[in-house]
Write a protein that holds these residues in place. Structure first.
Motif, short mmCIF file in Angstrom:
data_model
loop_
_atom_site.label_atom_id
_atom_site.label_comp_id
_atom_site.label_asym_id
_atom_site.label_seq_id
_atom_site.Cartn_x
_atom_site.Cartn_y
_atom_site.Cartn_z
N THR A 198 4.84 5.84 -12.89
CA THR A 198 5.09 6.05 -11.46
C THR A 198 4.59 4.89 -10.62
O THR A 198 5.27 4.43 -9.70
N VAL A 199 3.40 4.38 -10.93
CA VAL A 199 2.83 3.29 -10.12
C VAL A 199 3.55 1.97 -10.40
O VAL A 199 3.91 1.23 -9.47
N ALA A 200 3.78 1.67 -11.68
CA ALA A 200 4.49 0.42 -12.01
C ALA A 200 5.92 0.45 -11.46
O ALA A 200 6.41 -0.56 -10.93
N GLY A 201 6.58 1.59 -11.57
CA GLY A 201 7.93 1.70 -11.03
C GLY A 201 7.98 1.54 -9.52
O GLY A 201 8.96 1.03 -8.97
N SER A 202 6.91 1.94 -8.87
CA SER A 202 6.84 1.82 -7.41
C SER A 202 6.49 0.42 -6.95
O SER A 202 6.56 0.14 -5.75
N GLN A 203 6.10 -0.46 -7.87
CA GLN A 203 5.68 -1.80 -7.51
C GLN A 203 6.55 -2.91 -8.09
O GLN A 203 6.66 -3.99 -7.51
N ILE A 204 7.19 -2.67 -9.21
CA ILE A 204 7.79 -3.76 -9.98
C ILE A 204 8.86 -4.57 -9.24
O ILE A 204 8.97 -5.79 -9.47
N PRO A 205 9.66 -3.99 -8.32
CA PRO A 205 10.63 -4.86 -7.64
C PRO A 205 9.99 -6.01 -6.86
O PRO A 205 10.61 -7.06 -6.67
N ASP A 206 8.73 -5.82 -6.42
CA ASP A 206 8.06 -6.87 -5.66
C ASP A 206 7.50 -7.99 -6.54
O ASP A 206 6.79 -8.87 -6.04
N ILE A 207 7.84 -7.96 -7.81
CA ILE A 207 7.43 -9.05 -8.69
C ILE A 207 8.05 -10.37 -8.24
O ILE A 207 7.61 -11.46 -8.62
N ASP A 208 9.08 -10.29 -7.38
CA ASP A 208 9.75 -11.50 -6.91
C ASP A 208 8.86 -12.39 -6.05
O ASP A 208 9.21 -13.54 -5.77
N VAL A 209 7.69 -11.91 -5.63
CA VAL A 209 6.81 -12.75 -4.81
C VAL A 209 6.36 -13.99 -5.57
O VAL A 209 6.01 -15.01 -4.95
N ILE A 210 6.37 -13.94 -6.90
CA ILE A 210 5.94 -15.11 -7.67
C ILE A 210 6.93 -16.26 -7.54
O ILE A 210 6.59 -17.40 -7.87
N SER A 211 8.14 -15.98 -7.04
CA SER A 211 9.13 -17.05 -6.89
C SER A 211 8.67 -18.07 -5.86
O SER A 211 9.17 -19.21 -5.85
N ALA A 212 7.72 -17.70 -5.00
CA ALA A 212 7.19 -18.65 -4.01
C ALA A 212 6.46 -19.80 -4.70
O ALA A 212 6.33 -20.88 -4.12
N TRP A 213 5.99 -19.58 -5.93
CA TRP A 213 5.24 -20.61 -6.63
C TRP A 213 6.10 -21.82 -6.98
O TRP A 213 5.60 -22.94 -7.05
N TRP A 214 7.40 -21.58 -7.25
CA TRP A 214 8.24 -22.70 -7.65
C TRP A 214 9.36 -23.00 -6.64
O TRP A 214 10.25 -23.80 -6.91
N ASP A 215 9.32 -22.36 -5.49
CA ASP A 215 10.36 -22.62 -4.48
C ASP A 215 10.20 -24.02 -3.90
O ASP A 215 9.23 -24.30 -3.20
N SER A 216 11.15 -24.87 -4.16
CA SER A 216 11.13 -26.22 -3.60
C SER A 216 12.35 -26.50 -2.73
O SER A 216 12.52 -27.61 -2.22
N THR A 217 13.18 -25.46 -2.53
CA THR A 217 14.41 -25.64 -1.76
C THR A 217 14.47 -24.75 -0.53
O THR A 217 15.50 -24.69 0.13
N GLY A 218 13.38 -24.04 -0.23
CA GLY A 218 13.36 -23.21 0.96
C GLY A 218 14.13 -21.92 0.85
O GLY A 218 14.55 -21.35 1.86
N ARG A 219 14.32 -21.42 -0.39
CA ARG A 219 15.14 -20.23 -0.59
C ARG A 219 14.32 -18.96 -0.76
O ARG A 219 14.89 -17.89 -0.98
N TYR A 220 13.01 -19.03 -0.63
CA TYR A 220 12.17 -17.86 -0.90
C TYR A 220 12.56 -16.66 -0.03
O TYR A 220 12.51 -15.51 -0.49
N ILE B 202 0.84 -1.21 0.00
CA ILE B 202 0.00 0.00 0.00
C ILE B 202 0.87 1.25 0.00
O ILE B 202 0.63 2.20 -0.76
N THR B 203 1.90 1.26 0.84
CA THR B 203 2.79 2.41 0.91
C THR B 203 3.50 2.63 -0.42
O THR B 203 3.61 3.77 -0.90
N HIS B 204 3.97 1.55 -1.03
CA HIS B 204 4.64 1.70 -2.33
C HIS B 204 3.68 2.26 -3.38
O HIS B 204 4.07 3.10 -4.20
N THR B 205 2.43 1.82 -3.36
CA THR B 205 1.44 2.37 -4.30
C THR B 205 1.22 3.85 -4.06
O THR B 205 1.16 4.65 -5.00
#
Length: 291
Positions: free
Chosen positions: A34-56, A4-7
């Motif tokens: 401005t909005v996409a730039g304020s959010q795009i680094p958090d795109i890494d949350v999708i890595s939780a979908w394929w994390d099978s080694t506990g590295r999220y 929310i703060t980033h948005t």
């Protein structure tokens, strides 16, 4: 910071740009930027979908939040704006650059931290000077919005939002000055020390570790600090079994500045004392050794 703060940062950055001579299409491109730039680094949350080694835990706020990736994200966003809105010039790249930089840099000021210099360094950069959800930021941005919407001042709206940014930067500066002073005063008392900012401005928790004892002290420069918890860490415990059965535990040890080790004969585990509330930390990993 939270999403929310980033948005809100993105919307406030949009408001701070003088759009007097912009077309409707350019304004839409600016809002996207401005909005996409304020959010795009958090795109890494999708890595939780394929994390099978506990590295999220290391992937989140990792390489996507790197300072070296800021111009890459800015280029991607500027390219999207050019394709969809047919805008030209360097403005979109520069605005996106600023938005992504604000996201990555604001995140290093809270206790969670980021991989700010990945891949050069895998260390998490974390200052603990600002809470993850900072209501002071929200108050400044809300005040600016309400003044623009209902006020009758002579200043144009973009100047109001620039003032909001100046106040938020000042807030970070004041918090950081206090936090650095507290850390400087505390470092001789502990082998390892970290800081976690409270929701109340100027209030911090000092998390210090010495000879297997982790002490949490809460207060401010003006009131002094009071011990609120003492946590025993079993530094002599063998963590091999824990790591073999719970890979997330090994990641947490790598990620956190330091951890508390639990070994009571029934379970073995580790947790981050910076997030210790009401008798437990929400960043904890365990393995039950006896049923």
């Amino acid at each position: 910071m939270d999403s929310i703060t980033h948005t809100l940062f993105g919307l406030t950055l949009y408001g701070a740009v003088n759009k007097t001579k912009m077309t409707a299409k350019e304004k839409r491109a600016l809002l996207l930027t401005t909005v996409a730039g304020s959010q795009i680094p958090d795109i890494d949350v999708i890595s939780a979908w394929w994390d099978s080694t506990g590295r999220y835990q290391m992937w989140h706020r990792g390489i996507t939040h790197s300072l070296f990736l800021v111009p890459v994200w800015a280029g991607v966003i500027a390219g999207v704006a050019r394709v969809f809105f047919k805008v030209k010039g360097w403005l979109w790249f520069l605005i996106a650059l600023l938005a992504v930089f604000i996201h990555d840099t604001s995140d290093i000021f809270n206790a969670w931290g980021t991989g700010y210099f990945e891949p050069v360094s895998t260390s998490r950069i974390t200052f603990g000077m600002i809470p993850i959800v900072d209501l002071v930021f929200w108050a400044f941005m809300a005040a600016g919005f309400l003044y623009v919407k209902y006020g009758r001042g002579r200043w144009p709206s973009y100047r109001i939002y620039r003032l909001v940014w100046a106040l938020m930067i000042l807030h970070v500066g004041v918090q950081t000055a206090q936090g650095m002073t507290i850390l400087q005063q505390s470092k001789d008392n502990y082998e390892q020390v970290a800081l976690s900012a409270d929701f109340v401005p100027g209030v911090f928790t000092i998390i210090g570790k010495k000879e297997g004892l982790v002490t949490l002290s809460k207060g401010s420069l003006w009131t002094g600090f009071e011990t609120v918890a003492e946590l025993e860490s079993r530094e002599d415990a063998n963590l091999d079994t824990l790591f073999a059965n719970n890979p997330q535990a090994k990641t947490l040890v790598e990620w956190a500045p330091f951890v508390v080790i639990v070994d009571d004969g029934k379970r073995i585990g580790v947790y981050d004392p910076r997030f210790y509330r009401n008798g437990q930390s929400f960043l904890a990993e365990y393995f039950t050794t006896k049923q």
